[in-house]
Design a protein around this motif. Structure first.
Motif, PDB file in Angstrom:
ATOM      1  N   PHE A 125     -20.205  26.980  -9.885  1.00  0.00           N
ATOM      2  CA  PHE A 125     -19.346  26.141  -8.785  1.00  0.00           C
ATOM      3  C   PHE A 125     -19.606  24.791  -9.029  1.00  0.00           C
ATOM      4  O   PHE A 125     -20.700  24.427  -9.503  1.00  0.00           O
ATOM      5  CB  PHE A 125     -19.555  26.456  -7.380  1.00  0.00           C
ATOM      6  CG  PHE A 125     -19.591  28.139  -7.279  1.00  0.00           C
ATOM      7  CD1 PHE A 125     -20.465  28.837  -6.407  1.00  0.00           C
ATOM      8  CD2 PHE A 125     -18.625  28.789  -7.681  1.00  0.00           C
ATOM      9  CE1 PHE A 125     -20.310  29.979  -5.954  1.00  0.00           C
ATOM     10  CE2 PHE A 125     -18.487  30.067  -7.335  1.00  0.00           C
ATOM     11  CZ  PHE A 125     -19.291  30.749  -6.620  1.00  0.00           C
ATOM     12  N   ILE A 126     -18.620  23.950  -8.754  1.00  0.00           N
ATOM     13  CA  ILE A 126     -19.069  22.647  -8.247  1.00  0.00           C
ATOM     14  C   ILE A 126     -18.231  22.268  -6.936  1.00  0.00           C
ATOM     15  O   ILE A 126     -17.042  22.673  -6.552  1.00  0.00           O
ATOM     16  CB  ILE A 126     -18.436  21.587  -9.327  1.00  0.00           C
ATOM     17  CG1 ILE A 126     -19.019  21.552 -10.541  1.00  0.00           C
ATOM     18  CG2 ILE A 126     -18.397  19.933  -8.857  1.00  0.00           C
ATOM     19  CD1 ILE A 126     -18.518  20.789 -11.768  1.00  0.00           C
ATOM     20  N   ASP A 127     -19.002  21.721  -6.065  1.00  0.00           N
ATOM     21  CA  ASP A 127     -18.794  21.287  -4.645  1.00  0.00           C
ATOM     22  C   ASP A 127     -18.728  19.805  -4.357  1.00  0.00           C
ATOM     23  O   ASP A 127     -19.759  19.131  -4.792  1.00  0.00           O
ATOM     24  CB  ASP A 127     -19.414  22.125  -3.527  1.00  0.00           C
ATOM     25  CG  ASP A 127     -19.198  23.443  -3.539  1.00  0.00           C
ATOM     26  OD1 ASP A 127     -20.002  24.179  -4.573  1.00  0.00           O
ATOM     27  OD2 ASP A 127     -18.249  23.989  -3.166  1.00  0.00           O
ATOM     28  N   PHE A 128     -17.483  19.337  -3.698  1.00  0.00           N
ATOM     29  CA  PHE A 128     -17.686  18.057  -3.272  1.00  0.00           C
ATOM     30  C   PHE A 128     -16.965  17.815  -2.050  1.00  0.00           C
ATOM     31  O   PHE A 128     -15.956  18.510  -1.693  1.00  0.00           O
ATOM     32  CB  PHE A 128     -17.405  16.960  -4.613  1.00  0.00           C
ATOM     33  CG  PHE A 128     -15.782  17.165  -4.940  1.00  0.00           C
ATOM     34  CD1 PHE A 128     -15.701  18.003  -6.159  1.00  0.00           C
ATOM     35  CD2 PHE A 128     -14.702  16.499  -4.202  1.00  0.00           C
ATOM     36  CE1 PHE A 128     -14.325  17.864  -6.674  1.00  0.00           C
ATOM     37  CE2 PHE A 128     -13.513  16.493  -4.910  1.00  0.00           C
ATOM     38  CZ  PHE A 128     -13.274  17.218  -5.962  1.00  0.00           C
ATOM     39  N   SER A 129     -17.385  16.675  -1.351  1.00  0.00           N
ATOM     40  CA  SER A 129     -16.750  16.488  -0.099  1.00  0.00           C
ATOM     41  C   SER A 129     -16.676  14.867  -0.009  1.00  0.00           C
ATOM     42  O   SER A 129     -17.531  14.148  -0.518  1.00  0.00           O
ATOM     43  CB  SER A 129     -17.437  16.944   0.998  1.00  0.00           C
ATOM     44  OG  SER A 129     -18.481  16.444   1.386  1.00  0.00           O
ATOM     45  N   ARG A 130     -15.724  14.267   0.651  1.00  0.00           N
ATOM     46  CA  ARG A 130     -15.174  12.923   0.602  1.00  0.00           C
ATOM     47  C   ARG A 130     -14.569  12.597   1.948  1.00  0.00           C
ATOM     48  O   ARG A 130     -13.621  13.275   2.380  1.00  0.00           O
ATOM     49  CB  ARG A 130     -14.474  12.376  -0.568  1.00  0.00           C
ATOM     50  CG  ARG A 130     -13.994  10.991  -0.712  1.00  0.00           C
ATOM     51  CD  ARG A 130     -15.147   9.894  -0.463  1.00  0.00           C
ATOM     52  NE  ARG A 130     -14.816   8.588  -1.126  1.00  0.00           N
ATOM     53  CZ  ARG A 130     -14.207   7.579  -0.799  1.00  0.00           C
ATOM     54  NH1 ARG A 130     -13.631   8.009   0.652  1.00  0.00           N
ATOM     55  NH2 ARG A 130     -13.655   6.606  -1.332  1.00  0.00           N
ATOM     56  N   MET A 178     -18.074  20.887 -17.609  1.00  0.00           N
ATOM     57  CA  MET A 178     -17.171  19.947 -16.818  1.00  0.00           C
ATOM     58  C   MET A 178     -18.411  18.888 -15.903  1.00  0.00           C
ATOM     59  O   MET A 178     -17.972  18.048 -15.753  1.00  0.00           O
ATOM     60  CB  MET A 178     -16.566  20.813 -15.506  1.00  0.00           C
ATOM     61  CG  MET A 178     -15.652  20.179 -14.559  1.00  0.00           C
ATOM     62  SD  MET A 178     -14.559  18.872 -15.354  1.00  0.00           S
ATOM     63  CE  MET A 178     -13.114  20.150 -15.206  1.00  0.00           C
ATOM     64  N   ALA A 179     -19.376  19.535 -15.370  1.00  0.00           N
ATOM     65  CA  ALA A 179     -20.369  18.674 -14.701  1.00  0.00           C
ATOM     66  C   ALA A 179     -20.727  17.588 -15.643  1.00  0.00           C
ATOM     67  O   ALA A 179     -21.040  16.405 -15.082  1.00  0.00           O
ATOM     68  CB  ALA A 179     -21.539  19.549 -14.139  1.00  0.00           C
ATOM     69  N   VAL A 212     -14.331  26.471  -9.001  1.00  0.00           N
ATOM     70  CA  VAL A 212     -15.045  27.860  -9.432  1.00  0.00           C
ATOM     71  C   VAL A 212     -14.628  28.110 -10.865  1.00  0.00           C
ATOM     72  O   VAL A 212     -13.259  28.075 -11.202  1.00  0.00           O
ATOM     73  CB  VAL A 212     -14.425  28.973  -8.501  1.00  0.00           C
ATOM     74  CG1 VAL A 212     -14.816  30.364  -9.013  1.00  0.00           C
ATOM     75  CG2 VAL A 212     -14.559  28.966  -7.155  1.00  0.00           C
ATOM     76  N   TYR A 213     -15.635  28.177 -11.792  1.00  0.00           N
ATOM     77  CA  TYR A 213     -15.639  28.188 -13.336  1.00  0.00           C
ATOM     78  C   TYR A 213     -15.638  29.573 -13.820  1.00  0.00           C
ATOM     79  O   TYR A 213     -16.460  30.278 -13.116  1.00  0.00           O
ATOM     80  CB  TYR A 213     -16.230  26.887 -13.916  1.00  0.00           C
ATOM     81  CG  TYR A 213     -15.907  25.642 -13.308  1.00  0.00           C
ATOM     82  CD1 TYR A 213     -16.572  25.354 -12.127  1.00  0.00           C
ATOM     83  CD2 TYR A 213     -15.042  24.979 -14.074  1.00  0.00           C
ATOM     84  CE1 TYR A 213     -16.043  23.935 -11.734  1.00  0.00           C
ATOM     85  CE2 TYR A 213     -14.692  23.789 -13.644  1.00  0.00           C
ATOM     86  CZ  TYR A 213     -15.182  23.229 -12.367  1.00  0.00           C
ATOM     87  OH  TYR A 213     -14.912  21.906 -12.087  1.00  0.00           O
ATOM     88  N   PRO A 214     -14.962  29.717 -14.984  1.00  0.00           N
ATOM     89  CA  PRO A 214     -14.970  31.272 -15.287  1.00  0.00           C
ATOM     90  C   PRO A 214     -16.157  31.687 -16.039  1.00  0.00           C
ATOM     91  O   PRO A 214     -16.447  32.757 -16.499  1.00  0.00           O
ATOM     92  CB  PRO A 214     -13.877  31.288 -16.390  1.00  0.00           C
ATOM     93  CG  PRO A 214     -13.684  29.947 -16.885  1.00  0.00           C
ATOM     94  CD  PRO A 214     -13.836  29.042 -15.520  1.00  0.00           C
ATOM     95  N   SER A 215     -17.161  30.725 -16.339  1.00  0.00           N
ATOM     96  CA  SER A 215     -18.541  30.841 -16.956  1.00  0.00           C
ATOM     97  C   SER A 215     -19.499  29.674 -16.626  1.00  0.00           C
ATOM     98  O   SER A 215     -19.018  28.525 -15.978  1.00  0.00           O
ATOM     99  CB  SER A 215     -18.293  30.748 -18.405  1.00  0.00           C
ATOM    100  OG  SER A 215     -17.855  29.490 -18.761  1.00  0.00           O
ATOM    101  N   MET A 216     -20.699  30.037 -16.506  1.00  0.00           N
ATOM    102  CA  MET A 216     -21.654  28.958 -16.365  1.00  0.00           C
ATOM    103  C   MET A 216     -21.493  27.724 -17.361  1.00  0.00           C
ATOM    104  O   MET A 216     -21.702  26.741 -17.104  1.00  0.00           O
ATOM    105  CB  MET A 216     -23.124  29.410 -16.334  1.00  0.00           C
ATOM    106  CG  MET A 216     -23.415  30.617 -15.423  1.00  0.00           C
ATOM    107  SD  MET A 216     -23.379  29.617 -13.676  1.00  0.00           S
ATOM    108  CE  MET A 216     -24.471  28.170 -13.883  1.00  0.00           C
TER     109      MET A 216
END
Lengths: 168, 168
Positions: free
Chosen positions: A15-20, A135-136, A125-129
């Motif tokens: 996962f990557i999570d962000f908020s703004r 992406m990160a 949500v990504y399909p693999s680590m």
């Protein structure tokens, strides 16, 4: 109080999570996401030019756009909108042509805050680590952060007082 | 050689993976997924009745169907098709009305095997560990396994020799 992007890359889950937070009401933020003429003015880093092939921000709609960097290299992105709820929530797929079929799923929530402000929360949500880590490592955080700065500037320009000041 | 369903629930990552071999060629398996009149005859456990609201198996298409159990309880499912490549590959979103917005992304690959056989491989990606664990605990494996058994039976009935035997 700062509106800076908060982005996390959680250990061991794809996962990557962000908020703004932004100082504009939720309906204006939703317009910035839903209207292609607005989207093209803020999404992504300043150095890229964005061309939209199509962008139909509704449940069952789809999108396709190209970011071209200053060196002329095009980056193509496409996806479909599984759900769009006005001023509230959207789920979209996301695929970059450089990694065909490596498709992610993004959940975006708009929270209306007191004082005519909004919190934008995205869970990707990504399909693999490997896909998540790639992406990160790709400069995503900087690009997302810069995009939100551009959204701030765009929404400031769209305020009535700003438009009147320009004699519009 | 057995064609039994192989399903794994990997530790610590929000995925479910399964594969199933069938003794039919890839174009026939693709038809079973793409034609609503066929899909309704095999998807899910035998005890459920399936009604399709719409099912447009193409890139950018969408689907909506209902499974009704023997006790009369309806289970509604919907999603969109991010990608469909004939006889090869599909990516779809999947949402169950009982858990609104908890949407997963499913990647299905069809591998053509020697001897006119096919391997179906699905990688399902959930937005949280809780969602993945809930799906795994829901009887999913049994339902998927039974569905593939029904697919075997359906494709057997569609073979020319079977149709001729019925005087069709």
């Amino acid at each position: 109080m700062t509106n800076a992007l908060q982005l996390t890359v959680p250990e061991g889950v794809p996962f990557i999570d962000f908020s703004r937070e932004v100082d504009y009401p939720v309906d204006q933020v939703f317009r910035a996401y839903s209207e292609p003429d607005l989207l093209v003015q803020w999404l992504g880093p300043r150095r890229n030019k964005m061309d939209i092939n199509h962008y139909d921000f509704r449940t069952g709609g789809s999108y396709s756009y190209i970011h071209t960097g200053p060196e002329g290299v095009p980056y193509e992105f496409r996806g479909i909108f599984h759900t769009v709820r006005e001023n509230e929530f959207a789920i979209q797929t996301f695929e970059f042509s450089g990694y065909p079929d490596v498709t992610s799923l993004e959940f975006m929530t708009l929270e209306a805050l007191d004082g005519g402000r909004t919190r934008i929360i995205t869970h990707a949500v990504y399909p693999s680590m490997e896909a998540r880590d790639g992406m990160a490592a790709s400069g995503m955080e900087g690009g997302v952060s810069e995009g939100f700065d551009r959204m701030d500037e765009l929404l400031a320009q769209l305020q009535p007082e700003a438009l009147q000041g320009r004699g519009a």
